[in-house]
Write a protein that holds these residues in place. Sequence first.
Motif, PDB file in Angstrom:
ATOM      1  N   GLY A  47      24.948   7.703 -59.320  1.00  0.00           N
ATOM      2  CA  GLY A  47      25.928   6.637 -59.125  1.00  0.00           C
ATOM      3  C   GLY A  47      25.353   5.572 -58.222  1.00  0.00           C
ATOM      4  O   GLY A  47      24.315   5.004 -58.495  1.00  0.00           O
ATOM      5  N   GLY A  48      26.065   5.299 -57.108  1.00  0.00           N
ATOM      6  CA  GLY A  48      25.608   4.256 -56.207  1.00  0.00           C
ATOM      7  C   GLY A  48      24.747   4.770 -55.078  1.00  0.00           C
ATOM      8  O   GLY A  48      24.382   4.016 -54.177  1.00  0.00           O
ATOM      9  N   GLU A  49      24.417   6.055 -55.077  1.00  0.00           N
ATOM     10  CA  GLU A  49      23.580   6.592 -54.010  1.00  0.00           C
ATOM     11  C   GLU A  49      22.157   6.061 -54.136  1.00  0.00           C
ATOM     12  O   GLU A  49      21.675   5.795 -55.234  1.00  0.00           O
ATOM     13  CB  GLU A  49      23.587   8.119 -54.065  1.00  0.00           C
ATOM     14  CG  GLU A  49      24.939   8.742 -53.766  1.00  0.00           C
ATOM     15  CD  GLU A  49      24.887  10.262 -53.814  1.00  0.00           C
ATOM     16  OE1 GLU A  49      23.758  10.803 -53.911  1.00  0.00           O
ATOM     17  OE2 GLU A  49      25.954  10.883 -53.768  1.00  0.00           O
ATOM     18  N   PRO A  50      21.459   5.902 -53.018  1.00  0.00           N
ATOM     19  CA  PRO A  50      20.093   5.373 -53.084  1.00  0.00           C
ATOM     20  C   PRO A  50      19.154   6.316 -53.813  1.00  0.00           C
ATOM     21  O   PRO A  50      19.192   7.534 -53.597  1.00  0.00           O
ATOM     22  CB  PRO A  50      19.710   5.216 -51.617  1.00  0.00           C
ATOM     23  CG  PRO A  50      20.602   6.146 -50.872  1.00  0.00           C
ATOM     24  CD  PRO A  50      21.901   6.154 -51.626  1.00  0.00           C
ATOM     25  N   VAL A  51      18.331   5.762 -54.664  1.00  0.00           N
ATOM     26  CA  VAL A  51      17.384   6.527 -55.474  1.00  0.00           C
ATOM     27  C   VAL A  51      16.044   5.805 -55.460  1.00  0.00           C
ATOM     28  O   VAL A  51      15.991   4.576 -55.566  1.00  0.00           O
ATOM     29  CB  VAL A  51      17.885   6.655 -56.934  1.00  0.00           C
ATOM     30  CG1 VAL A  51      16.810   7.237 -57.830  1.00  0.00           C
ATOM     31  CG2 VAL A  51      19.144   7.505 -56.993  1.00  0.00           C
ATOM     32  N   THR A  52      14.984   6.564 -55.327  1.00  0.00           N
ATOM     33  CA  THR A  52      13.638   6.007 -55.460  1.00  0.00           C
ATOM     34  C   THR A  52      12.987   6.574 -56.711  1.00  0.00           C
ATOM     35  O   THR A  52      12.957   7.796 -56.909  1.00  0.00           O
ATOM     36  CB  THR A  52      12.771   6.328 -54.234  1.00  0.00           C
ATOM     37  OG1 THR A  52      13.284   5.633 -53.104  1.00  0.00           O
ATOM     38  CG2 THR A  52      11.322   5.901 -54.460  1.00  0.00           C
ATOM     39  N   LEU A  73      13.218  -7.372 -59.780  1.00  0.00           N
ATOM     40  CA  LEU A  73      14.371  -7.914 -60.493  1.00  0.00           C
ATOM     41  C   LEU A  73      15.376  -6.811 -60.807  1.00  0.00           C
ATOM     42  O   LEU A  73      16.595  -7.021 -60.670  1.00  0.00           O
ATOM     43  CB  LEU A  73      13.913  -8.590 -61.789  1.00  0.00           C
ATOM     44  CG  LEU A  73      15.002  -9.183 -62.680  1.00  0.00           C
ATOM     45  CD1 LEU A  73      15.753 -10.285 -61.943  1.00  0.00           C
ATOM     46  CD2 LEU A  73      14.402  -9.731 -63.983  1.00  0.00           C
ATOM     47  N   TYR A  74      14.882  -5.654 -61.215  1.00  0.00           N
ATOM     48  CA  TYR A  74      15.778  -4.544 -61.535  1.00  0.00           C
ATOM     49  C   TYR A  74      16.531  -4.088 -60.288  1.00  0.00           C
ATOM     50  O   TYR A  74      17.734  -3.802 -60.345  1.00  0.00           O
ATOM     51  CB  TYR A  74      14.976  -3.379 -62.117  1.00  0.00           C
ATOM     52  CG  TYR A  74      15.833  -2.289 -62.723  1.00  0.00           C
ATOM     53  CD1 TYR A  74      16.367  -2.424 -64.004  1.00  0.00           C
ATOM     54  CD2 TYR A  74      16.113  -1.122 -62.020  1.00  0.00           C
ATOM     55  CE1 TYR A  74      17.147  -1.423 -64.570  1.00  0.00           C
ATOM     56  CE2 TYR A  74      16.893  -0.117 -62.574  1.00  0.00           C
ATOM     57  CZ  TYR A  74      17.417  -0.278 -63.856  1.00  0.00           C
ATOM     58  OH  TYR A  74      18.199   0.713 -64.403  1.00  0.00           O
ATOM     59  N   THR A  75      15.848  -4.050 -59.170  1.00  0.00           N
ATOM     60  CA  THR A  75      16.496  -3.649 -57.923  1.00  0.00           C
ATOM     61  C   THR A  75      17.582  -4.641 -57.511  1.00  0.00           C
ATOM     62  O   THR A  75      18.606  -4.252 -56.941  1.00  0.00           O
ATOM     63  CB  THR A  75      15.452  -3.504 -56.806  1.00  0.00           C
ATOM     64  OG1 THR A  75      14.557  -2.426 -57.141  1.00  0.00           O
ATOM     65  CG2 THR A  75      16.095  -3.200 -55.462  1.00  0.00           C
ATOM     66  N   LYS A  82      15.388   1.887 -55.881  1.00  0.00           N
ATOM     67  CA  LYS A  82      14.135   1.382 -55.332  1.00  0.00           C
ATOM     68  C   LYS A  82      12.984   2.006 -56.122  1.00  0.00           C
ATOM     69  O   LYS A  82      13.140   3.053 -56.752  1.00  0.00           O
ATOM     70  CB  LYS A  82      13.989   1.746 -53.847  1.00  0.00           C
ATOM     71  CG  LYS A  82      15.177   1.373 -52.979  1.00  0.00           C
ATOM     72  CD  LYS A  82      15.387  -0.122 -52.908  1.00  0.00           C
ATOM     73  CE  LYS A  82      16.565  -0.457 -51.979  1.00  0.00           C
ATOM     74  NZ  LYS A  82      16.881  -1.906 -52.006  1.00  0.00           N
ATOM     75  N   PHE A  83      11.839   1.353 -56.064  1.00  0.00           N
ATOM     76  CA  PHE A  83      10.665   1.856 -56.784  1.00  0.00           C
ATOM     77  C   PHE A  83       9.511   2.078 -55.819  1.00  0.00           C
ATOM     78  O   PHE A  83       9.297   1.291 -54.890  1.00  0.00           O
ATOM     79  CB  PHE A  83      10.222   0.870 -57.868  1.00  0.00           C
ATOM     80  CG  PHE A  83      11.192   0.728 -58.999  1.00  0.00           C
ATOM     81  CD1 PHE A  83      11.143   1.576 -60.093  1.00  0.00           C
ATOM     82  CD2 PHE A  83      12.160  -0.271 -58.968  1.00  0.00           C
ATOM     83  CE1 PHE A  83      12.047   1.436 -61.144  1.00  0.00           C
ATOM     84  CE2 PHE A  83      13.074  -0.411 -60.005  1.00  0.00           C
ATOM     85  CZ  PHE A  83      13.017   0.441 -61.092  1.00  0.00           C
ATOM     86  N   GLU A  84       8.788   3.131 -56.061  1.00  0.00           N
ATOM     87  CA  GLU A  84       7.494   3.342 -55.415  1.00  0.00           C
ATOM     88  C   GLU A  84       6.439   3.122 -56.486  1.00  0.00           C
ATOM     89  O   GLU A  84       6.243   3.971 -57.366  1.00  0.00           O
ATOM     90  CB  GLU A  84       7.390   4.746 -54.826  1.00  0.00           C
ATOM     91  CG  GLU A  84       6.075   4.997 -54.099  1.00  0.00           C
ATOM     92  CD  GLU A  84       5.965   6.383 -53.518  1.00  0.00           C
ATOM     93  OE1 GLU A  84       4.827   6.899 -53.437  1.00  0.00           O
ATOM     94  OE2 GLU A  84       7.013   6.951 -53.135  1.00  0.00           O
ATOM     95  N   ALA A  85       5.799   1.962 -56.464  1.00  0.00           N
ATOM     96  CA  ALA A  85       4.867   1.563 -57.517  1.00  0.00           C
ATOM     97  C   ALA A  85       3.481   2.127 -57.249  1.00  0.00           C
ATOM     98  O   ALA A  85       2.970   2.056 -56.128  1.00  0.00           O
ATOM     99  CB  ALA A  85       4.805   0.043 -57.619  1.00  0.00           C
ATOM    100  N   ILE A  86       2.872   2.666 -58.313  1.00  0.00           N
ATOM    101  CA  ILE A  86       1.526   3.238 -58.216  1.00  0.00           C
ATOM    102  C   ILE A  86       0.683   2.633 -59.345  1.00  0.00           C
ATOM    103  O   ILE A  86       0.399   3.290 -60.362  1.00  0.00           O
ATOM    104  CB  ILE A  86       1.562   4.775 -58.319  1.00  0.00           C
ATOM    105  CG1 ILE A  86       2.634   5.361 -57.388  1.00  0.00           C
ATOM    106  CG2 ILE A  86       0.195   5.374 -57.985  1.00  0.00           C
ATOM    107  CD1 ILE A  86       2.882   6.840 -57.593  1.00  0.00           C
TER     108      ILE A  86
END
Length: 451
Positions: A47-52, A73-75, A82-86
């Motif tokens: 739901g609205g909980e923070p997710v990485t 943009l998605y965030t 949130k994203f952790e980009a690799i």
Amino acid sequence: MMRKTLKRLAALGLTVAMAFSVVGCSSGNKETTAAGSTEAAGTESTGGEPVTIKITWWGGQGRHDYTQKLLDLYTESHPNIKFEAIPSGWDGYFDKLATQAASGSMPDLVQMDYLYITTYAKNNSLADLQQFIDDGTIDISKIDENLLNTGKISDKMNGLVLTSSYLSMGYNPEVMAEAGVSEPDSSWTWEDFISISKTIKEKTGKYGLSNGPVDDTNFFNYWVRQHGESLFSEDKKSLGYSDDKIYSDFIQMWVDQMKAGVVPNPDEYAAIQALGQEAGPVVTGDGTMLVEWNNYASKVSSVNDKIKMVTPPLQSDSDSKGLWMKPGMFFSVAETSKVKKEAAEFIDWFVNSEEANDIIMAERGTPVSSDIRDHMVNSGKLTEQQNAMFENVENALAFCGETPDPDPVGMSEVNEAFKNSAYSAFYGQITPEEAAAKFRKDADAILSRSN
């Protein structure tokens, strides 16, 4: 590095199975994501909980830059995500991924290639995305069914196809003009290719083909299919063609051109590889042609907007269709991921969103959604190279046969065996005929024990 990859892939099944047993024992408990949120392992939405979401992909700097814009943009529209980009280059990408899969630490969202999807799927490293198609999270209504099914391994949708592509030749028209040769069209033959390359070398001192013809088996597969044969047997336990002359003729062609200085030898090519794609000879005008996928001109348009594409040479004495429409790449979700649904929602946005594709601009290949293709063509935003890519797809279909099955388990080993046998011939250590026999022996052994 490749040998390390093979060892890690070989160990993948056992280690991943152990990792999954640990996950399975705790699957009824709440798990903490990298962002500190808690949710049941598997498919529950937070739901609205923070997710990485940990996401990895390969590509050049241009792809890295715009993909980060996409994530940002998605965030903006999904503040809890949130994203952790690799990001990574192609070299070493699957070596690192094999290590991560074996240790149970694969990123949640993985850019996956057709060469490797079967290996990772059969080692249970990839989630089945069918559940998210069935519940409407991922809309596949505008994707061609045959293309969509390229991500299905053993009745599980282990990858959602993002783009389609086909093998092509990129070329620098300015170098051809400098040499006084005409630009090729889709009717050119291997004889034409060799003649053009020799003339360019004589007139300009530059390479004809400036990349390696045996980096993997794709170009050879095209050659095999032109001879009316298949690279692999139907059961994937051996090579599919019976006449080793198909292989030896292919290698002899490159040996002859290397001796003439028309194509870089392995040592020269290693130096070219170190330059990176956007500083390669075709882009800078120090070389003429290269084997690539049909989105190459679009990928490098920011540094050279004059590059053009053409279908590979034809066999003058054959009507067999060598080309095939290949899934350009997939997004796969790790089986170990605790944010599968959120990753699936991002995949849907990536594939079906106009705003996302206005940023991607077909850099990864021709979009799989027919609605998005129409949007791109009608947007007026496409460059000359991108418009040509879309138009050339229709022309290429005339030279396309059926899309082959995903590559078999052990494909990375087969690619190494192919390259090693070819390089032995290129260095003059063995004849092309001996290289053909070596490749068959090594490939059959790999395939029989892996499939």
